[in-house]
Design a protein around this motif. Structure first.
Motif, PDB file in Angstrom:
ATOM      1  N   LEU A 108      51.717  38.242  31.201  1.00 44.87           N
ATOM      2  CA  LEU A 108      51.258  39.294  30.291  1.00 44.87           C
ATOM      3  C   LEU A 108      50.519  40.389  31.048  1.00 44.87           C
ATOM      4  N   ARG A 109      49.615  39.984  31.931  1.00 44.59           N
ATOM      5  CA  ARG A 109      48.725  40.953  32.579  1.00 44.59           C
ATOM      6  C   ARG A 109      49.461  41.866  33.567  1.00 44.59           C
ATOM      7  N   VAL A 110      50.583  41.417  34.107  1.00 41.13           N
ATOM      8  CA  VAL A 110      51.305  42.226  35.099  1.00 41.13           C
ATOM      9  C   VAL A 110      51.526  43.654  34.609  1.00 41.13           C
ATOM     10  N   ASN A 111      51.935  43.814  33.357  1.00 38.06           N
ATOM     11  CA  ASN A 111      52.191  45.153  32.819  1.00 38.06           C
ATOM     12  C   ASN A 111      51.282  45.520  31.651  1.00 38.06           C
ATOM     13  N   HIS A 112      50.146  44.795  31.525  1.00 37.75           N
ATOM     14  CA  HIS A 112      49.150  45.081  30.493  1.00 37.75           C
ATOM     15  C   HIS A 112      47.781  44.910  31.137  1.00 37.75           C
ATOM     16  N   ARG A 113      47.226  45.999  31.701  1.00 37.32           N
ATOM     17  CA  ARG A 113      46.065  45.883  32.581  1.00 37.32           C
ATOM     18  C   ARG A 113      44.721  46.173  31.916  1.00 37.32           C
ATOM     19  N   GLU A 114      44.685  46.300  30.598  1.00 33.71           N
ATOM     20  CA  GLU A 114      43.378  46.424  29.959  1.00 33.71           C
ATOM     21  C   GLU A 114      42.735  45.039  29.903  1.00 33.71           C
ATOM     22  N   ASP A 115      41.492  44.979  29.427  1.00 33.19           N
ATOM     23  CA  ASP A 115      40.804  43.692  29.364  1.00 33.19           C
ATOM     24  C   ASP A 115      41.702  42.656  28.703  1.00 33.19           C
ATOM     25  N   LEU A 116      41.800  41.482  29.329  1.00 33.00           N
ATOM     26  CA  LEU A 116      42.757  40.476  28.883  1.00 33.00           C
ATOM     27  C   LEU A 116      42.576  40.140  27.406  1.00 33.00           C
ATOM     28  N   PHE A 117      41.334  40.102  26.954  1.00 33.10           N
ATOM     29  CA  PHE A 117      41.090  39.663  25.592  1.00 33.10           C
ATOM     30  C   PHE A 117      41.314  40.763  24.556  1.00 33.10           C
ATOM     31  N   LYS A 118      41.690  41.958  25.013  1.00 31.39           N
ATOM     32  CA  LYS A 118      42.168  42.955  24.059  1.00 31.39           C
ATOM     33  C   LYS A 118      43.422  42.436  23.356  1.00 31.39           C
ATOM     34  N   TYR A 119      44.154  41.547  24.030  1.00 33.86           N
ATOM     35  CA  TYR A 119      45.423  41.043  23.503  1.00 33.86           C
ATOM     36  C   TYR A 119      45.247  39.733  22.718  1.00 33.86           C
ATOM     37  N   ASP A 120      43.990  39.408  22.389  1.00 36.18           N
ATOM     38  CA  ASP A 120      43.700  38.184  21.630  1.00 36.18           C
ATOM     39  C   ASP A 120      44.357  38.262  20.252  1.00 36.18           C
ATOM     40  N   ASP A 121      45.221  37.319  19.977  1.00 33.01           N
ATOM     41  CA  ASP A 121      45.960  37.303  18.707  1.00 33.01           C
ATOM     42  C   ASP A 121      45.038  37.110  17.516  1.00 33.01           C
ATOM     43  N   LEU A 122      43.883  36.483  17.720  1.00 28.39           N
ATOM     44  CA  LEU A 122      42.974  36.202  16.606  1.00 28.39           C
ATOM     45  C   LEU A 122      42.342  37.466  16.053  1.00 28.39           C
ATOM     46  N   VAL A 123      42.376  38.561  16.832  1.00 29.46           N
ATOM     47  CA  VAL A 123      41.850  39.841  16.351  1.00 29.46           C
ATOM     48  C   VAL A 123      42.964  40.887  16.286  1.00 29.46           C
TER      49      VAL A 123
END
Length: 378
Positions: A108-123
């Motif tokens: 995921l992080r390879v092409n999505h470099r913002e804070d990892l937890f921005k991609y938290d599904d719970l939010v």
């Protein structure tokens, strides 16, 4: 013999499936995989054989194994740094749930470099997973989480220890090489703990409140396979018992897209607060969590008891079966036997109530319920 299943992704299953990995990479034009595994697997002969086989086919291999047994965000960042520094073109997750979750999060992080937890599904962070991910392949070496067929990774915050879910359909492996031979050398404790994790997935998925008849059928068959195999796989492993456990663990992961429940919410805080092995945490808690769920769901427990071929088709018989099963495979019955102290209970209850799993439990679970369940299990 190697079989192919195309659900939910392509699965090559059977003794010798791992031998197909080099040819698959070559067919896809992939020459520089980053292999993500855990520190223990990285030292084992079968892992070294996999790496040697790839290198003999002129495939350049980089190995990242600096991960915790309960993965945290910094593990993912370090792995992505190695991706950058070594110019990789694909990711292979080899191991149990921890290794495959970290591999998936790196993908995921390879092409999505913002804070990892921005991609938290719970939010609602899954909406930000908009770019492609590199080719991603999984190779399970335990029969527990079934993460190899999943679309999510559970990663904890380094400081707060709260677990986050990174989810997207893009994160499903393009192919799984599920070879039961890779699980044959697992020690009894890991076999037992991961096997009970798989049983918890199947049982909680079946009970979860969201309607999903497809998952219900898969979960019941997963329970049946585990019932037939877990004691033998733990104490006197055979290819047949290991194969059944490996299949059942994948089935549990497929089924729990329906949801999990109270047992996982009891278990997750033990891992984040006390670094307890996730499967062990589930194994000790599952009889108590199932006891909590019986009232009002007697019909579902009747179906579970029938699947487990119990003489009495009741929830109480299911709970007794779980205690007896833990005894047969060397799992303790009490939380105090795995390091939990009375002074931990309030913090554990707070973390459990904040956990993401129990909203799908068939009945509501309050903070007081969690505190009482921990106390009963202590």
């Amino acid at each position: 013999m190697v079989f192919q299943y195309n659900f939910p992704t392509t699965i090559r299953f059977g003794v010798g499936a791992i031998n197909e990995l080099p040819a698959y990479l070559q067919q896809k034009g992939l020459q520089k995989p980053l292999i993500v595994t855990d520190p223990t697997v990285a030292t084992l002969p079968f892992f070294k054989a996999i790496v040697d086989d790839l290198q003999k086919k002129n495939i350049s291999v980089a190995v990242f194994s600096d991960i915790h047994k309960n993965p945290v965000k910094s593990d993912v960042y370090k792995g992505c740094e190695q991706w950058d520094d070594t110019g990789r073109d694909s990711i292979i997750g080899i191991g149990g749930g921890a290794a495959i979750d970290v591999a998936r999060a790196i993908a995921l992080r390879v092409n999505h470099r913002e804070d990892l937890f921005k991609y938290d599904d719970l939010v609602g962070g899954d909406v930000y997973v908009t770019n492609d991910v590199p080719p991603f392949i999984t190779v399970p070496t335990t029969a527990g989480t079934g993460s190899e067929v999943g679309r999510s990774a559970i990663i904890a915050d380094d400081v707060t220890h709260q677990k986050k879910i990174l989810f997207s359909p893009k994160l499903m492996a393009s192919i799984v090489f599920a070879d039961p031979m890779l699980t044959m050398e697992l020690p009894p404790f890991i076999t037992a703990a991961t096997g009970m994790d798989a049983l918890t997935h199947n049982m909680e998925a079946f009970l979860a409140k969201n309607p999903h008849p497809l998952c219900d059928g898969i979960a019941l068959e997963g329970m049946s396979l585990i019932k037939d195999a877990i004691v033998e796989a733990t104490n006197q492993p055979t290819i047949e018992s290991r194969s059944k456990m490996l299949m059942a663990s994948m089935m549990g992961a497929i089924a729990f897209q329906k949801g999990l429940g109270v047992v996982h919410s009891l278990a997750h805080p033990l891992s984040s607060l006390l670094d307890t092995h996730h499967g062990l945490a589930n194994a000790v808690n599952i009889p108590y969590g199932m006891q909590f769920n019986i009232e009002g769901f007697e019909d579902k427990f009747r179906r579970i008891a029938r699947t487990l071929e119990l003489k009495e088709e009741t929830g109480e018989a299911v709970v007794q079966y779980l205690f007896d099963l833990n005894s047969k495979i060397g799992i303790p019955h009490r939380l105090k036997d795995i390091g939990v102290q009375p002074e931990h209970l309030d913090t554990l209850a707070d973390l459990a109530y904040a956990d993401f799993a129990h909203p799908n439990n068939p009945k509501p679970v309050s903070r007081d319920h969690f505190r009482a369940l921990y106390e009963t299990a202590l």
